[in-house]
Design an enzyme around this catalytic site. Structure first.
Site, PDB file in Angstrom:
ATOM      1  N   ASP A 199       4.292  11.703   7.629  1.00 14.82           N
ATOM      2  CA  ASP A 199       2.891  11.320   7.643  1.00 14.82           C
ATOM      3  C   ASP A 199       2.323  11.631   6.272  1.00 14.82           C
ATOM      4  OD1 ASP A 199       0.187  10.954   9.233  1.00 14.82           O
ATOM      5  OD2 ASP A 199      -0.049  12.727   7.980  1.00 14.82           O
ATOM      6  N   CYS A 206      -9.433   2.281   3.872  1.00 15.63           N
ATOM      7  CA  CYS A 206      -9.301   1.368   5.014  1.00 15.63           C
ATOM      8  C   CYS A 206     -10.102   1.801   6.231  1.00 15.63           C
ATOM      9  CB  CYS A 206      -7.837   1.210   5.391  1.00 15.63           C
ATOM     10  SG  CYS A 206      -6.944   2.749   5.556  1.00 15.63           S
ATOM     11  N   HIS A 211      -1.726  -3.517  11.743  1.00 19.81           N
ATOM     12  CA  HIS A 211      -1.601  -2.920  13.075  1.00 19.81           C
ATOM     13  C   HIS A 211      -0.974  -3.884  14.061  1.00 19.81           C
ATOM     14  CE1 HIS A 211      -5.063  -0.428  11.552  1.00 19.81           C
ATOM     15  NE2 HIS A 211      -4.074   0.402  11.722  1.00 19.81           N
ATOM     16  N   ASP A 215      -4.313   7.774  -2.534  1.00 17.29           N
ATOM     17  CA  ASP A 215      -4.989   7.183  -1.366  1.00 17.29           C
ATOM     18  C   ASP A 215      -6.178   8.019  -0.911  1.00 17.29           C
ATOM     19  OD1 ASP A 215      -3.151   5.077  -1.047  1.00 17.29           O
ATOM     20  OD2 ASP A 215      -1.764   6.365   0.054  1.00 17.29           O
ATOM     21  N   ILE A 234       0.820  -1.210   0.000  1.00 12.00           N
ATOM     22  CA  ILE A 234       0.000   0.000   0.000  1.00 12.00           C
ATOM     23  C   ILE A 234       0.857   1.265   0.000  1.00 12.00           C
ATOM     24  CG2 ILE A 234      -1.980   1.114   1.136  1.00 12.00           C
ATOM     25  CD1 ILE A 234      -2.463  -1.694  -0.129  1.00 12.00           C
ATOM     26  N   TRP A 245      -7.890  14.780   7.141  1.00 12.27           N
ATOM     27  CA  TRP A 245      -6.850  14.549   8.142  1.00 12.27           C
ATOM     28  C   TRP A 245      -6.048  15.808   8.430  1.00 12.27           C
ATOM     29  CZ3 TRP A 245      -4.973   8.912   6.704  1.00 12.27           C
ATOM     30  CH2 TRP A 245      -6.038   8.040   6.936  1.00 12.27           C
ATOM     31  N   ARG A 272      -0.660   5.248  17.957  1.00 15.12           N
ATOM     32  CA  ARG A 272      -0.401   5.979  16.711  1.00 15.12           C
ATOM     33  C   ARG A 272      -1.065   7.354  16.784  1.00 15.12           C
ATOM     34  NH1 ARG A 272       2.001   7.486  12.525  1.00 15.12           N
ATOM     35  NH2 ARG A 272       0.795   8.025  10.688  1.00 15.12           N
TER      36      ARG A 272
HETATM   37  N1  GLN Z   1       0.155   5.000   1.262  1.00 12.08           N
HETATM   38  C1  GLN Z   1      -0.118   5.081   2.645  1.00 12.08           C
HETATM   39  C2  GLN Z   1       0.812   4.180   3.432  1.00 12.08           C
HETATM   40  O1  GLN Z   1       1.098   3.134   2.965  1.00 12.08           O
HETATM   41  C3  GLN Z   1      -1.556   4.727   2.957  1.00 12.08           C
HETATM   42  C4  GLN Z   1      -1.841   4.753   4.431  1.00 12.08           C
HETATM   43  C5  GLN Z   1      -3.306   4.775   4.822  1.00 12.08           C
HETATM   44  O2  GLN Z   1      -4.165   4.342   4.133  1.00 12.08           O
HETATM   45  N2  GLN Z   1      -3.602   5.284   5.961  1.00 12.08           N
HETATM   46  O3  GLN Z   1       1.226   4.483   4.514  1.00 12.08           O
HETATM   47 ZN    ZN Z   2      -4.882   2.356   4.657  1.00  8.15          ZN
END
Ligand code: GLN
Ligand code: ZN
Length: 767
Positions: free
Chosen positions: A504, A659, A707, A614, A446, A576, A530
């Site tokens: 971040d 997610c 996680h 994302d 990801i 965010w 986190r």
């Molecule tokens: N590209 C981001 C990562 O891999 C995506 C993180 C997320 O969806 N919160 O950290």
């Molecule tokens: Zn994610």
């Protein structure tokens, strides 16, 4: 007399003390006693801070080592059997449920291997709670082994001479936000209410015995569209909870509009209600009308979700109306919600432009706001404070820092063609398949790889000027090279550069874009240990420099496999961050989409033709209620994503990622991405998979929990993929983790990804 009230304070500490101690505990560096002692110290600090600020009603039980909903699961014994097999201490059961636990056997202890419970966004915030996971065998009772946290913390404050109001999530919300465990999929969590209520009752009685005069019970689901059957449960539940053995109950809702559920709560025998008027001032008259002639009216006017200075003139108007309605003795001037979602203290920011800093208010400043508003309502002389506030509000309104005419004229040019790819998906697919020639079950990640200590140390050194930009660049290149090599070694198909340059995913872009401010210490808890440091949208947003091209191009130069460019989408950048409250979120998202579009086109021109944008916050931003606001949101959210990603050729493959929320495939469909990945490893409901089978484009269903440090074996992956393949077609199936790997360590990442890729190979041979 009017009183001031704060619904909860950030628990993380001004210097992230909570993170440091919990992570040290997890890695075995400190004892459980040290952990507990630090928790106690943080609570004391927060209570005393509020006391000194002059807050009348201070919350307790707002502290948590992981999550307040998870705490309740431990307290009510809602612990799936799989966590009880290992003879863990209660706090370790809590952490195992929160983040999974995998431990080799030692001479004295048996091996432990258990996955975490599902984690989901808390309403429309970026805070995640651990979902109560219920089964037919759940045996509700007060789990005294862990101590009765709400009672213990109440007494702890009392010993310090501070009377507090314990806060707990109410029984209806607790169950409604829960889910059925794998072994009881037919179970309707709310059907367990009758069993749970007596446990709440016992807890309330114990709180009263301990001396608590009132408790705050949160029923935040009151701002959702609740079916009749759920609304109908409030009356009987609260009638059962309220009697001589219970303290006064203040029923709290926040983050939205309660009006559609008013009939459910209008005759509850509670001592009072709290409503969020920072978010929905329009609900005032209707909600005020349900109060009987004794009930307390807690008026949430100081925003617990944002960092803008309170507009005292506006808030005072609401407070005056409340006093006129029920009389000063029954009014509480309150924060709109817990302050959990705001950074701790503005005073620790030394780098902000003083003009702009004066527009902000963090949790500690919000205490003063609540107190000043209360004093003002009482008729105390706070002229100086009111004048300073008015001046600050005016300064922001009239400031030229916030507007950029160039951005405004570009915005006016956005049209449908800018939001549409050249050809429809089927056509793009053919071109892309010819170009990339990926195998079945293509594997990818990801984006982020472990953010190691080395990375943090070097970033810090660079920020402090201890190493030069060139040295830092070299360091980042070395990190990228290692990540690329590793991915090639284990045979991943679409590679990433690993995002080592990003602290971040939002803050990084915020710092590069015009229109944002950022903080040094403005941390907010996202989940467990986190925390994120949301940037602040202060003015019109635009891109002045390329933000990600250099790193992606370098990474691509190291491999012949496709390198995926990585960007954060407009909605997520906005959600965010702390958004502006002076223009609409739609306009802010569109401004961001124009900036991102430039970046996407630059990436393509530089040869990066797989690009992931994302949008994990897409679902979180969905207005909590159905209706026009929600359908408008879905329109502009999708539009801004498409504006960002439609400037490219058909052969450029656009990915997106989502997610930690219950997604609706239709919302995702509207983005028209070629490939999406979604967090999926904890989703057990077969219907959820089924819904995604109809999604036209390709999907990677996340196969392991990022996680948790736990490593799934190849067999486990194979089993999971086979299960999904029963309902999900192989020709659209991408193989990837749930989300980015930044919070993990290399050991587990190497092992997990290797097993994942091996599992994909296994299926390639079969198909
Ligand atoms: N590209 C981001 C990562 O891999 C995506 C993180 C997320 O969806 N919160 O950290
Ligand atoms: Zn994610």
């Amino acid at each position: 007399m009017v009183q001031s009230s704060v619904l909860g304070f950030p628990r993380i500490g001004g210097q992230r003390e909570l993170k440091k101690i919990t992570e040290s505990y997890w890695s075995g560096k400190v004892t459980v006693d040290a952990l507990l002692a630090k928790g106690k110290e943080l609570r004391k600090h927060n209570w005393e801070l509020q006391k000194q600020a002059g807050v009348d009603v201070i919350a307790s039980n707002d502290f948590s080592f992981y999550d307040q909903v998870l705490d309740l699961s431990l307290l009510f014994n809602v612990i799936p059997d799989r966590y009880l097999k290992f003879d863990l201490a209660p706090i370790d059961i809590l952490f195992a449920m929160g983040r999974g636990l995998q431990r080799k056997a030692t001479d004295t202890t048996a091996a432990v291997d258990v996955t975490a419970l599902e984690m989901v966004k808390w309403f429309d915030s970026n805070y995640h709670y651990v979902r109560p996971t219920l089964s037919n065998s759940t045996d509700f009772k007060l789990n005294e082994s862990a101590g009765l946290k709400p009672v213990a913390e109440y007494l702890e404050a009392k010993e310090l001479g501070i009377e507090t109001r314990p806060v707990i999530v109410g029984p209806i919300s607790y169950l409604y936000l829960g889910k059925a465990d794998k072994d009881s999929l037919d179970l309707e969590p709310l059907s367990l209410l009758e069993k749970l209520v007596p446990v709440y009752k016992t807890l309330l009685a114990k709180l009263k015995e301990a001396g608590a005069k009132s408790v705050q019970i949160d029923e935040p689901i009151l701002v959702l569209d609740l079916p009749e059957s759920v609304q109908a449960k409030f009356q009987a539940t609260y009638e059962a909870l309220v009697d001589a053995s219970s303290p006064e109950i203040i029923l709290a809702s926040y983050f939205g509009d309660v009006r559609p559920n008013l009939s459910a709560i209008k005759s509850l025998p509670v001592a009072g209600f709290h409503f969020d008027f920072a978010r929905v001032p329009e609900q005032f008259e209707e909600v005020a009308s349900i109060l009987n002639d004794k009930q307390i009216f807690s008026v949430g006017v100081v925003d617990g979700r944002n960092i803008w200075k309170n507009d005292f003139a506006k808030s005072s108007e609401i407070i005056s109306k409340a006093i006129a309605k029920v009389g000063a003795d029954r009014v509480l001037v309150a924060t709109s919600s817990s302050l959990l979602h705001t950074p701790v203290d503005l005073k620790s920011e030394s780098k902000l432009n003083p003009t702009i800093k004066d527009w902000f208010s963090f949790a500690t400043q919000k205490l003063d706001e609540v107190v000043v508003l209360t004093k003002s309502a009482k008729g105390d002389d706070v002229t100086k404070e009111l004048e300073a506030n008015a001046a600050s509000i005016k300064s922001r309104k009239e400031s030229s820092i916030t507007t950029n005419p160039k951005v405004q004229s570009k915005l006016a040019e956005i049209d449908e063609s800018m939001a549409t790819r050249k050809s429809p998906f089927e056509q793009r697919l053919t071109v892309q398949q010819a170009k990339y020639n990926l195998p079945l079950f293509p594997t990818t990640t990801i984006g982020s790889f472990p953010q190691t200590k080395d990375i943090r140390v070097n970033r810090n050194k660079f920020n402090k000027g201890e190493i030069t930009a060139e040295q830092y660049d070299e360091f980042i290149k070395k990190e990228i090279a290692e990540v690329v090599k590793f991915q090639e070694d284990i045979g991943l198909d679409v590679l990433v550069h690993g995002e080592p340059e990003r602290n971040d995913m939002v803050q990084y872009f915020g710092e590069k874009l015009d229109g944002f401010e950022f903080t040094q210490n403005g941390w907010v808890q996202s989940y467990g240990s986190r925390y994120v440091r949301p940037p602040i949208v202060v003015g019109d947003v635009s891109r002045t420099v390329a933000m990600s091209v250099k790193e992606s191009v370098y990474a691509q130069s190291l491999t012949s496999k496709p390198m995926k460019g990585m960007l954060t989408g407009p909605v997520t950048c906005l959600r965010w961050s702390f958004p502006r409250d002076d223009i609409s979120q739609k306009l802010q998202a569109l401004q961001l989409s124009l900036a991102l579009r430039e970046e996407v086109v630059d990436l393509e021109q530089a040869g990066i033709t797989v690009i992931q944008v994302d949008e994990p916050a897409l679902r979180e931003g969905l207005p909590l209620r159905a209706g026009k606001e929600r359908s408008d949101y879905l329109d502009w959210a999708a539009q801004s994503f498409r504006v960002s990603t439609s400037g490219v050729d058909d052969s450029t493959q656009i990915h997106s990622h989502f997610c930690y929320s219950d997604l609706d495939p239709n919302h995702i469909k509207a983005l028209d991405a070629d490939v999406v990945s979604i967090e999926f490893s904890k989703k057990d409901d077969p219907n959820y998979i089924q819904e995604f089978s109809n999604y036209p484009n390709h999907i990677g269903l996340g196969l392991f929990d990022i996680h948790s440090p736990r490593i799934p074996s190849k067999d486990e992956f194979v089993k999971r993929i086979s299960e999904i393949l029963k309902v999900y077609p192989a020709n659209k199936f991408w193989v990837n983790p749930d989300c980015g790997l930044k919070t993990r360590g290399w050991t587990e990442v190497k092992a997990s990804l290797t097993n994942m890729v091996d599992a994909a190979k296994h299926f390639r041979e079969q198909y």
